[in-house]
Design a protein around this motif. Sequence first.
Motif, PDB file in Angstrom:
ATOM      1  N   GLU A 185       0.824  -1.193   0.000  1.00 32.32           N
ATOM      2  CA  GLU A 185       0.000   0.000   0.000  1.00 32.32           C
ATOM      3  C   GLU A 185       0.862   1.249   0.000  1.00 32.32           C
ATOM      4  OE1 GLU A 185      -2.376  -0.252   3.516  1.00 32.32           O
ATOM      5  OE2 GLU A 185      -3.793  -1.643   2.619  1.00 32.32           O
ATOM      6  N   GLU A 238      -3.842   3.174  -0.327  1.00 32.25           N
ATOM      7  CA  GLU A 238      -4.417   2.422  -1.434  1.00 32.25           C
ATOM      8  C   GLU A 238      -3.357   1.459  -1.969  1.00 32.25           C
ATOM      9  OE1 GLU A 238      -7.620   2.695  -2.691  1.00 32.25           O
ATOM     10  OE2 GLU A 238      -8.047   4.091  -1.039  1.00 32.25           O
ATOM     11  N   SER A 239      -3.783   0.444  -2.690  1.00 27.17           N
ATOM     12  CA  SER A 239      -2.880  -0.550  -3.243  1.00 27.17           C
ATOM     13  C   SER A 239      -1.917   0.077  -4.253  1.00 27.17           C
ATOM     14  CB  SER A 239      -3.683  -1.655  -3.932  1.00 27.17           C
ATOM     15  OG  SER A 239      -2.811  -2.516  -4.636  1.00 27.17           O
ATOM     16  N   ASN A 276      -0.593  -1.587  -6.553  1.00 35.20           N
ATOM     17  CA  ASN A 276      -0.764  -2.313  -7.802  1.00 35.20           C
ATOM     18  C   ASN A 276      -1.634  -1.547  -8.788  1.00 35.20           C
ATOM     19  OD1 ASN A 276       0.760  -4.445  -6.813  1.00 35.20           O
ATOM     20  ND2 ASN A 276      -1.031  -5.392  -5.860  1.00 35.20           N
ATOM     21  N   GLU A 277      -2.321  -0.516  -8.309  1.00 36.80           N
ATOM     22  CA  GLU A 277      -3.188   0.281  -9.167  1.00 36.80           C
ATOM     23  C   GLU A 277      -2.601   1.674  -9.331  1.00 36.80           C
ATOM     24  OE1 GLU A 277      -7.244   0.225  -7.898  1.00 36.80           O
ATOM     25  OE2 GLU A 277      -7.095  -1.868  -7.309  1.00 36.80           O
ATOM     26  N   GLY A 278      -2.578   2.173 -10.556  1.00 39.70           N
ATOM     27  CA  GLY A 278      -2.071   3.513 -10.831  1.00 39.70           C
ATOM     28  C   GLY A 278      -0.561   3.532 -10.987  1.00 39.70           C
ATOM     29  N   GLU A 279      -0.064   4.666 -11.433  1.00 44.83           N
ATOM     30  CA  GLU A 279       1.379   4.840 -11.627  1.00 44.83           C
ATOM     31  C   GLU A 279       2.059   5.018 -10.283  1.00 44.83           C
ATOM     32  OE1 GLU A 279       2.909   7.574 -14.553  1.00 44.83           O
ATOM     33  OE2 GLU A 279       0.975   7.521 -15.583  1.00 44.83           O
ATOM     34  N   THR A 280       3.229   4.418 -10.140  1.00 44.22           N
ATOM     35  CA  THR A 280       3.993   4.555  -8.899  1.00 44.22           C
ATOM     36  C   THR A 280       5.412   4.974  -9.224  1.00 44.22           C
ATOM     37  OG1 THR A 280       4.692   2.247  -8.881  1.00 44.22           O
ATOM     38  CG2 THR A 280       2.631   2.767  -7.740  1.00 44.22           C
ATOM     39  N   HIS A 336       2.355   6.314  -4.949  1.00 49.84           N
ATOM     40  CA  HIS A 336       1.660   6.690  -6.175  1.00 49.84           C
ATOM     41  C   HIS A 336       2.179   8.042  -6.655  1.00 49.84           C
ATOM     42  CE1 HIS A 336      -1.649   4.030  -4.560  1.00 49.84           C
ATOM     43  NE2 HIS A 336      -1.407   3.528  -5.761  1.00 49.84           N
ATOM     44  N   ASP A 372      -8.801   9.944  -6.859  1.00 50.45           N
ATOM     45  CA  ASP A 372      -9.384   9.562  -8.137  1.00 50.45           C
ATOM     46  C   ASP A 372      -8.948  10.468  -9.290  1.00 50.45           C
ATOM     47  OD1 ASP A 372     -10.711  11.764  -7.198  1.00 50.45           O
ATOM     48  OD2 ASP A 372     -12.720  11.028  -7.692  1.00 50.45           O
ATOM     49  N   GLU A 398      -6.250  10.515 -11.348  1.00 55.54           N
ATOM     50  CA  GLU A 398      -5.827   9.819 -12.572  1.00 55.54           C
ATOM     51  C   GLU A 398      -7.012   9.197 -13.297  1.00 55.54           C
ATOM     52  OE1 GLU A 398      -2.609   7.029 -12.134  1.00 55.54           O
ATOM     53  OE2 GLU A 398      -1.619   8.345 -10.708  1.00 55.54           O
ATOM     54  N   GLU A 399      -7.900   8.598 -12.537  1.00 57.04           N
ATOM     55  CA  GLU A 399      -9.067   7.940 -13.134  1.00 57.04           C
ATOM     56  C   GLU A 399      -9.963   8.964 -13.830  1.00 57.04           C
ATOM     57  OE1 GLU A 399     -12.345   5.262 -11.137  1.00 57.04           O
ATOM     58  OE2 GLU A 399     -10.306   4.632 -10.593  1.00 57.04           O
TER      59      GLU A 399
END
Length: 179
Positions: free
Chosen positions: A8, A14-15, A17-21, A57, A73, A75-76
């Motif tokens: 996280e 947040e995880s 694994n989702e979004g740019e890091t 992130h 939210d 990026e989304e």
Amino acid sequence: MSDSHGAECFICDESLNEGETLIVKDRGVNRLRESSAKRKLTAHSAFLNNVKEVRVHTSCQITFLCGNGLPKDFEENQKKRPLARRNQVYLCTQLSMKEKILSIVNARGDQWAQEILQRISTLPEGTDLVAADAAYHISCYRKLYSRVPTGMKRGYHPASNVDEAMEYIFSYLEDNSEE
């Protein structure tokens, strides 16, 4: 040694694994540590005291031009927009960026420019924006390069002191006339 606080992002929980890091290293971690201390986020400060680098992130970083963080939210929401209307966020990648921004800010001299100068001046001595992992919205970057609004409308502006000028001309003509 990399510690990413499990899987996280320690900023938004947040995880990863989702979004740019991205991986924030030495100076960036120091900057996060200072920011956490300023904001009195003791859990973040305690976590950062034990790491040399951390994965977060990209959207969790604070941008240096507008000073606004990015909502979870962001990026989304941007992906839903047409490409031409997206407000992209970019990381500073040029070492000369700090000097460029400072020269533009000094030339602008408005309130927003002073706020940018304040944010940049909080960086430790000798730290560039690349090392601080600074990011900016493209819309803020464009705004920085635009002219400072003067408050006056564009176009013809009649002189406001016409009466005074005419009186000066009449008195000059009376005093210097050859009769």
